[in-house]
Design an enzyme around this catalytic site. Structure first.
Site, mmCIF file in Angstrom:
data_model
loop_
_atom_site.group_PDB
_atom_site.id
_atom_site.type_symbol
_atom_site.label_atom_id
_atom_site.label_comp_id
_atom_site.label_asym_id
_atom_site.label_seq_id
_atom_site.Cartn_x
_atom_site.Cartn_y
_atom_site.Cartn_z
ATOM 1 N N ASP A 245 0.811 -1.227 0.000
ATOM 2 C CA ASP A 245 0.000 0.000 0.000
ATOM 3 C C ASP A 245 0.844 1.276 0.000
ATOM 4 O OD1 ASP A 245 -1.635 -2.299 1.505
ATOM 5 O OD2 ASP A 245 -3.056 -0.959 0.501
ATOM 6 N N HIS B 65 0.709 3.517 -2.438
ATOM 7 C CA HIS B 65 -0.150 4.586 -2.969
ATOM 8 C C HIS B 65 0.636 5.727 -3.622
ATOM 9 C CE1 HIS B 65 -4.139 3.162 -1.630
ATOM 10 N NE2 HIS B 65 -3.417 2.478 -0.766
ATOM 11 N N ASN C 238 -6.652 -3.081 -5.170
ATOM 12 C CA ASN C 238 -7.943 -2.575 -5.636
ATOM 13 C C ASN C 238 -7.850 -1.163 -6.184
ATOM 14 O OD1 ASN C 238 -7.369 -1.969 -2.922
ATOM 15 N ND2 ASN C 238 -9.469 -1.349 -2.550
ATOM 16 N N HIS C 239 -6.938 -0.358 -5.648
ATOM 17 C CA HIS C 239 -6.811 1.002 -6.160
ATOM 18 C C HIS C 239 -6.241 1.018 -7.561
ATOM 19 C CE1 HIS C 239 -7.625 4.060 -2.986
ATOM 20 N NE2 HIS C 239 -7.762 2.937 -2.307
ATOM 21 N N ASP D 66 -3.835 -4.158 1.704
ATOM 22 C CA ASP D 66 -5.154 -3.503 1.600
ATOM 23 C C ASP D 66 -5.541 -2.835 2.908
ATOM 24 O OD1 ASP D 66 -7.331 -2.462 0.391
ATOM 25 O OD2 ASP D 66 -8.563 -4.267 0.457
ATOM 26 N N HIS E 61 -4.526 -0.895 6.066
ATOM 27 C CA HIS E 61 -3.343 -0.037 6.190
ATOM 28 C C HIS E 61 -2.662 -0.085 7.552
ATOM 29 C CE1 HIS E 61 -4.082 2.716 2.462
ATOM 30 N NE2 HIS E 61 -4.100 1.426 2.164
HETATM 31 MN MN LIG Z 1 -4.425 0.585 0.017
#
Ligand SMILES: [Mn+2]
Length: 393
Positions: free
Chosen positions: A9, A11, A85-86, A190, A192
């Site tokens: 994650d 991002h 998923n992002h 997923d 965090h």
């Molecule tokens: Mn995430």
């Protein structure tokens, strides 16, 4: 002994609170994680999804990511990823593109052998509608003594605690049952927050995000260093040096204005921090932008003002506030509750552009027509008995 660094994650490209500084912070945290991998000279890095924040990362974000991964490549450390998923679907292409540069590899349901004798597997983020039909079966490693580690990007309980405000989507025990081989460890992304548990003797854990993607992510961010030896895994958290948040709540009474604001802000050192200010109580002459300026004047790197004043009395000012749920997730949840056929699900994917490329209305219509035609052909083929069953699935 085999050592791995578990990162998740990241991002990359997330302009949190509309700030380029925060976007850089996301990149810096990823760089730190990769530096740890190089310094520890691990046998590989596993990334459990949401490498990028968006399905459509910008070219500079992708370029920077590749440059960072080159540091690993130079140290001969492989980087293994799955899709979250992002970054779902669109990133399938980005991860594949990055793979073309030789700096990343994609994990699959076939084993990727690393270090001593570790078989790593990966299953990309599975949407709720396709969860039950998805094949989780893993191909057994050639050496039955190999240590098997599966990477996934899902909200699973345990380790996610069941609570009223946060529920996991599926059970970890179900995943362990469905992989069809003996699993030694399950590394997750997923969620965090770093969490861990043991389910059916299998250690299961979330590494957590590398930067704070929301105010609720309070603990220091970290990555997990894994040491695998004699059939067991030991984990050690390595903390990352990330920008501090200053969560501030100011309660206003009638007539309160700048004096009240300054009194509260004076209690905090905002230098280089993310000032997250929530305003409550009565609406006063003071505006959100006054509060924003005051926080920035005190040296905050980034300021976010959430104006919750007078919410009970009047609910018409300000427009949408707070976190808006990802519309795709809302649709996914809704669809998961319907008993839709494979054909209907594939039409949904086509309409919502899950394949990533922007398409014209006409080409979507053409594709759907083909899907339906194929389903019709299958349904009305010679062997009517089987066909009827197939449609009912
Ligand atoms: Mn995430």
């Amino acid at each position: 002994m085999t050592t791995l660094l578990h990162v998740s994650d990241t991002h990359l490209g997330n302009r949190q609170y509309g700030s380029d500084i925060r976007k850089n912070d996301m990149a810096k945290a990823f760089d730190q994680a990769i530096d740890i991998a190089v310094n520890e000279n691990v046998d590989g890095v596993i990334h459990t999804g949401d490498l990028f924040d968006s399905r459509t990362p910008s070219l500079p974000e992708v370029t920077h990511c590749i440059q960072t991964l080159r540091k690993l490549d130079k140290a001969d450390i492989p980087f293994y990823g799955i899709v979250g998923n992002h970054d779902r679907k669109m990133d399938e292409q980005w991860l594949d593109l990055i793979r073309e540069t030789g700096t990343a590899e994609r994990l699959s349901r076939e084993p990727t052998m690393v270090g001593g004798n570790v078989a790593i597997y990966g299953i990309d983020s599975v949407t709720k509608p396709s969860w039950h039909s998805k094949d989780f079966t893993l191909e057994p490693p050639e050496d039955s003594d190999a240590f098997t580690l599966l990477c996934m990007h899902q909200l699973l309980a345990p380790p996610i605690p069941g609570s009223e405000d946060f529920m996991a989507d599926h059970s970890t025990g179900e995943v362990i049952d469905r992989v069809g081989i003996h699993l030694d460890a399950l590394a997750l992304g997923d969620y965090h927050k770093p969490e861990e548990d043991v389910v059916d003797d299998v250690p299961v854990w979330y590494a957590g995000s590398t930067e704070r993607c929301s105010l609720s992510e309070e603990e220091p961010r970290s990555v997990s260093l894994l040491k695998i030896e004699d059939g067991s895994v030991r984990r050690r958290k390595r903390e990352l040096d990330t920008r501090e948040f200053a969560p501030i709540s100011i309660d206003f009474s009638e007539g309160d204005a700048h004096g009240r604001l300054n009194d509260v802000l004076d209690q905090y050192n905002l230098e280089n921090k993310v000032a997250h200010v929530t305003l409550r109580g009565e609406r006063t002459a003071l505006t959100s932008s006054d509060v924003y300026s005051a926080a920035m004047d005190r040296g905050a790197a980034v300021a976010k003002v959430k104006d919750d004043r007078g919410r009970q009395e009047l609910d018409l000012g300000g427009g949408p506030e707070g976190d808006i749920q990802n519309p795709d997730e809302i649709i996914d949840n809704q669809i998961a509750g319907e008993d839709l056929s494979e054909t209907a699900l594939s039409i949904d994917e086509r309409v919502r552009g899950d394949e990533g490329l922007p398409k014209s209305k006409d080409s979507v219509a053409d594709e759907i027509e083909q899907d339906v035609k194929q389903a019709q052909d299958e349904a009305f083929s010679d062997d009517e008995g089987d066909a009827a069953e197939e449609v009912a699935e």
